[in-house]
Motif scaffolding. Structure first.
Motif, mmCIF file in Angstrom:
data_model
loop_
_atom_site.group_PDB
_atom_site.id
_atom_site.type_symbol
_atom_site.label_atom_id
_atom_site.label_comp_id
_atom_site.label_asym_id
_atom_site.label_seq_id
_atom_site.Cartn_x
_atom_site.Cartn_y
_atom_site.Cartn_z
ATOM 1 N N ALA A 1 0.715 -1.248 0.060
ATOM 2 C CA ALA A 1 0.034 -0.028 0.209
ATOM 3 C C ALA A 1 0.875 1.583 -0.011
ATOM 4 C CB ALA A 1 -1.269 -0.261 1.043
ATOM 5 N N SER A 2 2.277 1.465 0.703
ATOM 6 C CA SER A 2 2.936 2.432 0.523
ATOM 7 C C SER A 2 3.540 2.668 -0.569
ATOM 8 C CB SER A 2 4.295 2.201 1.618
ATOM 9 O OG SER A 2 5.399 1.108 1.036
ATOM 10 N N GLY A 3 3.457 1.333 -1.439
ATOM 11 C CA GLY A 3 4.540 1.865 -2.721
ATOM 12 C C GLY A 3 5.989 1.514 -2.906
ATOM 13 N N LEU A 4 6.648 0.588 -2.124
ATOM 14 C CA LEU A 4 8.165 0.686 -1.867
ATOM 15 C C LEU A 4 7.773 -0.838 -2.073
ATOM 16 C CD1 LEU A 4 8.297 2.339 1.972
ATOM 17 C CD2 LEU A 4 9.074 3.099 -0.597
ATOM 18 N N GLY A 5 6.970 -1.936 -1.664
ATOM 19 C CA GLY A 5 7.478 -3.005 -2.529
ATOM 20 C C GLY A 5 7.833 -3.985 -1.452
ATOM 21 N N VAL B 1 11.437 5.478 4.989
ATOM 22 C CA VAL B 1 12.908 4.221 4.829
ATOM 23 C C VAL B 1 14.075 5.117 6.160
ATOM 24 C CG1 VAL B 1 12.111 2.885 3.401
ATOM 25 C CG2 VAL B 1 13.681 4.423 2.534
ATOM 26 N N ARG B 2 14.836 3.760 6.191
ATOM 27 C CA ARG B 2 15.824 4.841 6.939
ATOM 28 C C ARG B 2 15.733 5.576 7.664
ATOM 29 N NH1 ARG B 2 17.199 3.258 1.450
ATOM 30 N NH2 ARG B 2 18.478 1.911 0.717
ATOM 31 N N THR B 3 16.577 6.869 7.322
ATOM 32 C CA THR B 3 16.688 7.719 9.134
ATOM 33 C C THR B 3 15.384 8.744 8.745
ATOM 34 O OG1 THR B 3 17.702 9.300 6.850
ATOM 35 C CG2 THR B 3 18.823 8.017 8.380
#
Length: 155
Positions: A46-50, A68-70
């Protein structure tokens, strides 16, 4: 606003971070989801990140774009009480520098087998709280349907 923190349940550092977060998130602003479980995979999609991104980065999704990450750490800091909220100041450091440090730490993180790869292994004193904060697919659907949510592009 609630958000879901998606993490690698096989990662000792990730599990430790989730333990740290649950102890400090007294208002229950964050739900948690292992990246191998259905709620974690649904939130990542849903976030589009996979789904592959959570093997190398913690992810925060609040119904919009996944962070993501920081950027994820800054979003988490924004939802915590003082003094942890002060970590929002990380934004002044250029992303390429702060994510470079994040990536170096991620490459050296301890990996361990989890009893349930969907959610990691909670410490004994946190089992009830950990379970109460596990995201469900219904939580993902609710975040995705909130006003202002832009569906992630399909690739």
């Amino acid at each position: 606003m609630r958000a879901i923190v998606i993490f690698d349940g096989d990662c000792g550092l990730c599990n430790g971070f989730v333990e740290w977060l649950l102890r400090r998130d007294r208002e229950g602003r964050f739900l948690i989801a292992g990246s191998a479980g259905a709620p974690g995979r649904a939130a990542l999609e849903a976030s589009g990140l996979g789904t592959g991104i959570a093997r190398s980065s913690i992810v925060v999704w609040d119904g919009g774009a996944g962070r993501v990450r920081t950027d994820a750490l800054v979003r988490i800091a924004r939802g915590l009480p003082w003094p942890w909220r002060a970590a929002v100041a990380l934004r002044i450091v250029p992303r390429v520098l702060r994510d470079g440090v994040y990536d170096q730490v991620a490459r050296r993180r301890p990996r361990r087998a989890a009893e349930d790869p969907a959610c990691g292994i909670p410490p004994a004193d946190l089992v009830a709280l950990w379970r109460s904060r596990l995201a469900t697919t219904a939580d993902v659907a609710a975040l995705a349907s909130e006003p202002g949510h832009t569906p992630a592009p399909r690739t």
